[in-house]
Design a protein around this motif. Structure first.
Motif, PDB file in Angstrom:
ATOM      1  N   PRO A   1     -31.506  21.629 -17.243  1.00 44.58           N
ATOM      2  CA  PRO A   1     -30.178  21.210 -17.711  1.00 44.58           C
ATOM      3  C   PRO A   1     -30.101  20.991 -19.217  1.00 44.58           C
ATOM      4  O   PRO A   1     -29.120  21.375 -19.851  1.00 44.58           O
ATOM      5  CB  PRO A   1     -29.916  19.911 -16.949  1.00 44.58           C
ATOM      6  CG  PRO A   1     -30.768  20.009 -15.732  1.00 44.58           C
ATOM      7  CD  PRO A   1     -31.983  20.792 -16.149  1.00 44.58           C
TER       8      PRO A   1
ATOM      9  N   ILE B   1     -27.459  22.896 -21.583  1.00 43.43           N
ATOM     10  CA  ILE B   1     -26.497  22.145 -22.406  1.00 43.43           C
ATOM     11  C   ILE B   1     -26.646  22.552 -23.871  1.00 43.43           C
ATOM     12  O   ILE B   1     -25.653  22.778 -24.568  1.00 43.43           O
ATOM     13  CB  ILE B   1     -26.696  20.628 -22.236  1.00 43.43           C
ATOM     14  CG1 ILE B   1     -26.411  20.197 -20.802  1.00 43.43           C
ATOM     15  CG2 ILE B   1     -25.851  19.842 -23.225  1.00 43.43           C
ATOM     16  CD1 ILE B   1     -24.995  20.376 -20.340  1.00 43.43           C
TER      17      ILE B   1
ATOM     18  N   VAL C   1     -18.982  23.079 -21.200  1.00 43.48           N
ATOM     19  CA  VAL C   1     -19.751  23.241 -19.966  1.00 43.48           C
ATOM     20  C   VAL C   1     -18.855  23.082 -18.735  1.00 43.48           C
ATOM     21  O   VAL C   1     -19.132  23.644 -17.674  1.00 43.48           O
ATOM     22  CB  VAL C   1     -20.906  22.205 -19.917  1.00 43.48           C
ATOM     23  CG1 VAL C   1     -21.687  22.310 -18.627  1.00 43.48           C
ATOM     24  CG2 VAL C   1     -21.817  22.373 -21.112  1.00 43.48           C
TER      25      VAL C   1
ATOM     26  N   ALA D   1     -19.562  24.247 -14.860  1.00 45.86           N
ATOM     27  CA  ALA D   1     -19.933  23.182 -13.930  1.00 45.86           C
ATOM     28  C   ALA D   1     -18.951  23.121 -12.763  1.00 45.86           C
ATOM     29  O   ALA D   1     -19.351  22.896 -11.625  1.00 45.86           O
ATOM     30  CB  ALA D   1     -19.998  21.841 -14.655  1.00 45.86           C
TER      31      ALA D   1
ATOM     32  N   GLU E   1     -26.489  20.491  -9.236  1.00 42.23           N
ATOM     33  CA  GLU E   1     -26.605  20.259 -10.676  1.00 42.23           C
ATOM     34  C   GLU E   1     -25.261  20.192 -11.380  1.00 42.23           C
ATOM     35  O   GLU E   1     -25.170  19.820 -12.551  1.00 42.23           O
ATOM     36  CB  GLU E   1     -27.486  21.334 -11.324  1.00 42.23           C
ATOM     37  CG  GLU E   1     -26.900  22.734 -11.334  1.00 42.23           C
ATOM     38  CD  GLU E   1     -27.241  23.587 -10.138  1.00 42.23           C
ATOM     39  OE1 GLU E   1     -27.276  24.810 -10.304  1.00 42.23           O
ATOM     40  OE2 GLU E   1     -27.475  23.063  -9.051  1.00 42.23           O
TER      41      GLU E   1
ATOM     42  N   LEU F   1     -24.346  18.481 -15.143  1.00 42.51           N
ATOM     43  CA  LEU F   1     -23.925  19.336 -16.260  1.00 42.51           C
ATOM     44  C   LEU F   1     -22.573  18.894 -16.806  1.00 42.51           C
ATOM     45  O   LEU F   1     -22.396  18.801 -18.020  1.00 42.51           O
ATOM     46  CB  LEU F   1     -23.867  20.797 -15.819  1.00 42.51           C
ATOM     47  CG  LEU F   1     -25.201  21.478 -15.549  1.00 42.51           C
ATOM     48  CD1 LEU F   1     -24.982  22.872 -14.973  1.00 42.51           C
ATOM     49  CD2 LEU F   1     -26.042  21.549 -16.813  1.00 42.51           C
TER      50      LEU F   1
ATOM     51  N   ARG G   1     -22.779  15.854 -18.940  1.00 46.94           N
ATOM     52  CA  ARG G   1     -23.492  16.034 -20.216  1.00 46.94           C
ATOM     53  C   ARG G   1     -22.816  17.027 -21.152  1.00 46.94           C
ATOM     54  O   ARG G   1     -23.374  17.402 -22.176  1.00 46.94           O
ATOM     55  CB  ARG G   1     -24.918  16.469 -19.916  1.00 46.94           C
ATOM     56  CG  ARG G   1     -25.682  15.383 -19.156  1.00 46.94           C
ATOM     57  CD  ARG G   1     -26.999  15.850 -18.650  1.00 46.94           C
ATOM     58  NE  ARG G   1     -27.909  16.155 -19.751  1.00 46.94           N
ATOM     59  CZ  ARG G   1     -29.137  16.608 -19.582  1.00 46.94           C
ATOM     60  NH1 ARG G   1     -29.593  16.824 -18.379  1.00 46.94           N
ATOM     61  NH2 ARG G   1     -29.900  16.870 -20.605  1.00 46.94           N
ATOM     62  N   ASP G   2     -21.606  17.464 -20.817  1.00 43.77           N
ATOM     63  CA  ASP G   2     -20.867  18.425 -21.647  1.00 43.77           C
ATOM     64  C   ASP G   2     -20.682  17.856 -23.048  1.00 43.77           C
ATOM     65  O   ASP G   2     -20.068  16.808 -23.223  1.00 43.77           O
ATOM     66  CB  ASP G   2     -19.502  18.706 -21.009  1.00 43.77           C
ATOM     67  CG  ASP G   2     -18.752  19.838 -21.697  1.00 43.77           C
ATOM     68  OD1 ASP G   2     -19.081  20.189 -22.851  1.00 43.77           O
ATOM     69  OD2 ASP G   2     -17.833  20.382 -21.067  1.00 43.77           O
TER      70      ASP G   2
END
Length: 170
Positions: A108, A112, A122, A126, A136, A140, A143-144
């Motif tokens: 990941p 990213i 992302v 995602a 996942e 994802l 965490r964009d």
């Protein structure tokens, strides 16, 4: 245009297969094959861009040419190196095996970072993974790097995306 946007300075050739592929597969020679559903089933090119980024990361970990040479074996590889060609039938079954194989997971953090380097959000990718039930997806999306603030430019302008979809639908 999409390749240059996603991979600036190192574009890949994108080949669209009409069926038999739900995601993307890296082939030798900086060629990425994608399935037509990635163009038909999504509203923006950002989802396709995500699959392209993920597949390029897989290819850096597992070189496509090395996979192909493993498949054909030592004798055929030697023939390729000395005569510049593979023996007849050396690639028999390779395409089916490649298309049927489950893609390897991508770290990941690396994914990213690739999205951030390409200046792509992302969230669309995602979201597509979430629709497939992939675990996942939530991580994802969370965490964009572009989750807050000004969203980045899309992978392709809407007019180019519609044109690409139209060309591939023919």
């Amino acid at each position: 245009v999409l390749s240059a946007r996603v991979f600036p300075g190192q574009p890949v050739r994108i080949v669209v297969l009409p069926q038999a592929l739900a995601e993307a597969r890296q082939l030798p020679g900086r060629i990425v094959a994608v399935g037509a559903p990635l163009l038909e089933d999504h509203e923006t090119a950002d989802v396709l861009a995500g699959y392209l980024l993920a597949e390029r990361l897989r290819a850096t970990a597992d070189e496509p040419l090395a996979r192909l040479l493993d498949w054909v074996g030592l004798r055929a590889t030697f023939g390729l190196l000395t005569a510049g060609r593979l023996p007849d039938g050396a690639l028999a079954g390779y395409g089916e095996t490649l298309l049927a194989a489950e893609p390897a997971p991508v770290a990941p953090a690396a994914l990213i970072a690739a999205f951030e380097a390409a200046g792509l959000a992302v969230a669309p990718y995602a979201g597509a993974l979430a629709a497939l039930g992939r675990p996942e997806a939530a991580d994802l999306a969370a965490r964009d790097p572009f989750r807050e603030g000004v969203p980045p430019a899309p992978a392709l302008p809407d007019s180019d995306w519609v044109l690409l979809q139209d060309i591939c639908a023919r």
